[in-house]
Design a protein around this motif. Structure first.
Motif, mmCIF file in Angstrom:
data_model
loop_
_atom_site.group_PDB
_atom_site.id
_atom_site.type_symbol
_atom_site.label_atom_id
_atom_site.label_comp_id
_atom_site.label_asym_id
_atom_site.label_seq_id
_atom_site.Cartn_x
_atom_site.Cartn_y
_atom_site.Cartn_z
ATOM 1 N N GLU A 52 -2.761 3.064 6.384
ATOM 2 C CA GLU A 52 -3.592 2.915 5.174
ATOM 3 C C GLU A 52 -2.760 2.709 3.912
ATOM 4 O OE1 GLU A 52 -7.493 5.607 6.451
ATOM 5 O OE2 GLU A 52 -6.167 6.294 4.852
ATOM 6 N N VAL A 53 -1.519 3.144 3.937
ATOM 7 C CA VAL A 53 -0.667 3.007 2.750
ATOM 8 C C VAL A 53 0.517 2.107 3.127
ATOM 9 C CG1 VAL A 53 0.604 4.210 0.938
ATOM 10 C CG2 VAL A 53 -1.345 5.343 2.036
ATOM 11 N N ALA A 54 0.422 0.863 2.731
ATOM 12 C CA ALA A 54 1.472 -0.114 3.055
ATOM 13 C C ALA A 54 2.692 0.122 2.165
ATOM 14 C CB ALA A 54 0.927 -1.527 2.842
ATOM 15 N N ASP A 55 3.801 -0.485 2.527
ATOM 16 C CA ASP A 55 5.003 -0.408 1.693
ATOM 17 C C ASP A 55 4.672 -0.898 0.281
ATOM 18 O OD1 ASP A 55 6.324 0.457 3.904
ATOM 19 O OD2 ASP A 55 7.649 -1.284 4.103
ATOM 20 N N GLY A 56 5.029 -0.108 -0.705
ATOM 21 C CA GLY A 56 4.790 -0.470 -2.102
ATOM 22 C C GLY A 56 3.383 -0.174 -2.585
ATOM 23 N N ALA A 57 2.546 0.389 -1.723
ATOM 24 C CA ALA A 57 1.144 0.643 -2.102
ATOM 25 C C ALA A 57 0.928 2.099 -2.494
ATOM 26 C CB ALA A 57 0.216 0.287 -0.944
ATOM 27 N N THR A 58 -0.186 2.333 -3.166
ATOM 28 C CA THR A 58 -0.596 3.670 -3.586
ATOM 29 C C THR A 58 -2.068 3.835 -3.231
ATOM 30 O OG1 THR A 58 0.961 3.604 -5.423
ATOM 31 C CG2 THR A 58 -0.808 5.225 -5.580
ATOM 32 N N LYS A 59 -2.407 5.001 -2.687
ATOM 33 C CA LYS A 59 -3.803 5.247 -2.302
ATOM 34 C C LYS A 59 -4.233 6.622 -2.785
ATOM 35 C CE LYS A 59 -6.971 5.255 1.663
ATOM 36 N NZ LYS A 59 -8.010 4.508 1.024
ATOM 37 N N LEU A 60 -5.415 6.656 -3.369
ATOM 38 C CA LEU A 60 -5.986 7.912 -3.858
ATOM 39 C C LEU A 60 -6.962 8.458 -2.824
ATOM 40 C CD1 LEU A 60 -6.553 10.007 -6.112
ATOM 41 C CD2 LEU A 60 -8.206 8.384 -7.062
ATOM 42 N N TYR A 61 -6.742 9.692 -2.407
ATOM 43 C CA TYR A 61 -7.659 10.385 -1.497
ATOM 44 C C TYR A 61 -8.447 11.384 -2.349
ATOM 45 C CZ TYR A 61 -4.916 8.283 2.232
ATOM 46 O OH TYR A 61 -4.289 7.382 3.065
#
Ligand code: FES
Length: 141
Positions: A52-61
């Motif tokens: 769900e979180v690719a390289d360089g990505a940010t995800k809010l849970y």
């Protein structure tokens, strides 16, 4: 007697002290309808699939009050999204910037650093790892 009751000076002062003023003070910072502080994880929490979180990505849970970012080298970082200003849950991620809905503090989701006041303290970093293909954040110390 005139029949009209005049409040004593003490009654007037007591009323003034006990009447909250909307929009001022800590009551205005109430993070939720019930006034309870948003939860930071108190035990390891499984956030989602590693992919769900690719390289360089940010995800809010949002439900877990955790933001996870992955650097270009694949390493993960996680931060609590409970605002360090007055404890509101930060539910808005704009690119890599977290924006607190209560008073507008902004944080870098990749480092936890404060980008915009009134907050002055960085977000709390949480240990994070991948277990059996799932991203798991643990409570900070
Ligand atoms: Fe005040 Fe977040 S609680 S800016």
């Amino acid at each position: 007697m005139s029949g009209r009751t005049v409040p004593s000076r003490r009654t007037v002062l007591r009323s003034a002290v006990l009447t909250p003023v909307a929009g001022l003070g800590p009551a205005a910072c109430s993070p939720g309808d019930d006034g309870a502080a948003p939860a930071r994880p108190t035990a390891p929490v499984e956030l989602g699939a590693d992919g769900e979180v690719a390289d360089g990505a940010t995800k809010l849970y949002r439900d877990a009050n955790v933001v996870v970012s992955r650097a270009g080298d694949g390493s993960l970082k996680a931060f609590s999204t409970v605002c360090t200003h007055a404890g509101c849950p930060i539910g808005k991620l704009e690119g890599t910037k977290l924006v607190c809905p209560c008073h507008g503090s902004e944080f870098d989701a990749r480092t936890g650093e404060v980008l915009h006041a009134p907050a002055t303290t960085p977000l709390v970093e949480l240990p994070v790892e991948v277990k059996q293909g799932r991203i798991v954040a643990s409570p900070g110390t």
